[in-house]
Write an enzyme that holds these catalytic residues in place. Structure first.
Site, PDB file in Angstrom:
ATOM      1  N   LYS A 111     -25.359 -63.010  -8.004  1.00  0.00           N
ATOM      2  CA  LYS A 111     -26.253 -63.768  -7.132  1.00  0.00           C
ATOM      3  C   LYS A 111     -27.567 -63.046  -6.894  1.00  0.00           C
ATOM      4  O   LYS A 111     -28.625 -63.668  -6.853  1.00  0.00           O
ATOM      5  CB  LYS A 111     -25.569 -64.088  -5.793  1.00  0.00           C
ATOM      6  N   LYS A 194     -16.993 -79.237 -17.752  1.00  0.00           N
ATOM      7  CA  LYS A 194     -16.416 -79.849 -16.567  1.00  0.00           C
ATOM      8  C   LYS A 194     -17.464 -80.660 -15.824  1.00  0.00           C
ATOM      9  O   LYS A 194     -18.646 -80.306 -15.813  1.00  0.00           O
ATOM     10  CB  LYS A 194     -15.889 -78.753 -15.622  1.00  0.00           C
ATOM     11  N   LYS A 197     -22.138 -81.156 -10.470  1.00  0.00           N
ATOM     12  CA  LYS A 197     -23.400 -81.752 -10.044  1.00  0.00           C
ATOM     13  C   LYS A 197     -24.597 -80.894 -10.428  1.00  0.00           C
ATOM     14  O   LYS A 197     -25.728 -81.320 -10.321  1.00  0.00           O
ATOM     15  CB  LYS A 197     -23.397 -82.102  -8.559  1.00  0.00           C
TER      16      LYS A 197
END
Ligand code: TRP
Length: 328
Positions: A111, A194, A197
């Site tokens: 991150k 998969k 969004k």
């Protein structure tokens, strides 16, 4: 009874892949184990949002969890910030984990690498301490998680063992368990990935609140394979197989079985779209009722928070007592 905790961050709307792949099992499993479901709004603060954004996402996620059928009398559905013990135990966790351990967390490294040059909150660094508090507060036996969260459960176990060793038996040592297998739900535009969004186009991702027209359109435009045979073969025919997986999940059949009904792609797409519209219709209706009745939602969430606090406050007090803090 086995105590199970799963938590989700209120970041963005729920889609069909989340539902058929995981959330639907939460509903099915709620009677088998003592399940706690946290909407972890405080974790969502690690990435800054405009005022109100996290709260709104929290309300929407709560409405969706009740709309799909989590029963507040059976499952404990709560918002993390409604249970102040999470923040309180989190500090104790921070003082039990080391700087080195937190620095080695792959999620933190990933991150921060992605946020180079941007604001990196200390919360992003201490995130695993809050997550450990989430888990240990409930004497959790099992935490169903995907591979990306295994390291977080590992560090929680390390923290719990270290604390118990220093202060005496206090926390239950949790196990990471593989979630009950849900349906395989692939992106309609990119059937080898998969459904998600974050995909480049939203045409491949069916949102739980999409209206019937939008749903039918997404299925009609779904990518299929170059020949025209309907057969369940994930490697050779990913597009058709993805549709069959979704149709099967919606109708409770096997994808091989469903394939036998079709000789053409058009009817397969239309029927899959209709099956999903029918599956989502009652959920959407219940969602609309709940989202229009904030008082009822607040009541349902307060049932969850009340039950969560009974367990969490006892655990926090036990931890404080074992450390030897002075009671007020
Ligand atoms: N870190 C988890 C995720 O990103 C969310 C989470 C927070 C969690 N607290 C938890 C998951 C406790 C399981 C148990 O998905």
């Amino acid at each position: 009874m086995t105590r199970v905790l799963s938590c989700i961050q209120p970041t963005g709307a729920v889609h069909l892949g989340n539902y058929l792949g995981a959330l639907r099992n939460w509903v099915r499993d709620q009677h088998d184990k003592d399940v706690f479901h946290g909407i972890v709004d405080l974790h969502a603060l690690t990435i800054a949002e405009e005022p109100g954004v996290v709260g709104e996402a929290t309300i929407e996620l709560a409405a969706m969890l009740f709309a799909i059928g989590l029963d507040p009398e059976v499952a404990t559905v709560f918002v993390q910030s409604h249970v102040p013990e999470h923040s309180q135990l989190s500090w104790v966790m921070e003082c039990t984990v080391s700087y080195g351990e937190l620095s080695r967390m792959t999620q933190f490294k990933d991150k921060t690498a992605k946020r180079e040059g941007k604001f990196i909150s200390a919360g992003l660094f201490t995130y695993p301490a809050l997550q450990a508090a989430d888990i240990l507060l409930y004497d959790t036996n099992e935490v169903p998680v995907g591979d990306d969260q295994r390291q977080h459960i590992e560090i929680t176990r390390d923290i719990a063992l270290r604390f118990n060793h220093r202060f005496g038996d206090t926390f239950v040592i949790p196990d990471a368990v593989i979630p009950t297998a849900g349906a395989r739900v692939m992106d309609l535009q990119d059937p080898t990935s998969k459904m998600s969004k974050s995909a480049t186009t939203d045409a491949g991702c069916v949102m739980m609140l999409d209206d019937p027209t939008a749903i039918m359109k997404k299925f009609k435009r779904a990518v299929t394979d170059s020949d025209s045979e309907v057969r369940y073969d994930v490697a050779a025919k990913p597009g058709v197989s993805g549709l069959l997986d979704i149709l099967a999940a919606a109708t409770g059949r096997s994808p091989q079985d469903a394939a036998a009904d079709y000789t053409q792609y058009g009817p397969l797409k239309a029927d899959t779209g209709e099956a999903i519209v029918a599956l989502l219709e009652p959920i959407q209706a219940r969602y609309r009722e709940l989202i229009a009745d904030k008082g009822e939602l607040a009541r349902l969430l307060s049932i969850g928070a009340g039950r969560a606090r009974v367990v969490a406050s006892a655990t926090l007090q036990r931890a404080y007592d074992h450390i030897g803090l002075v009671r007020p």
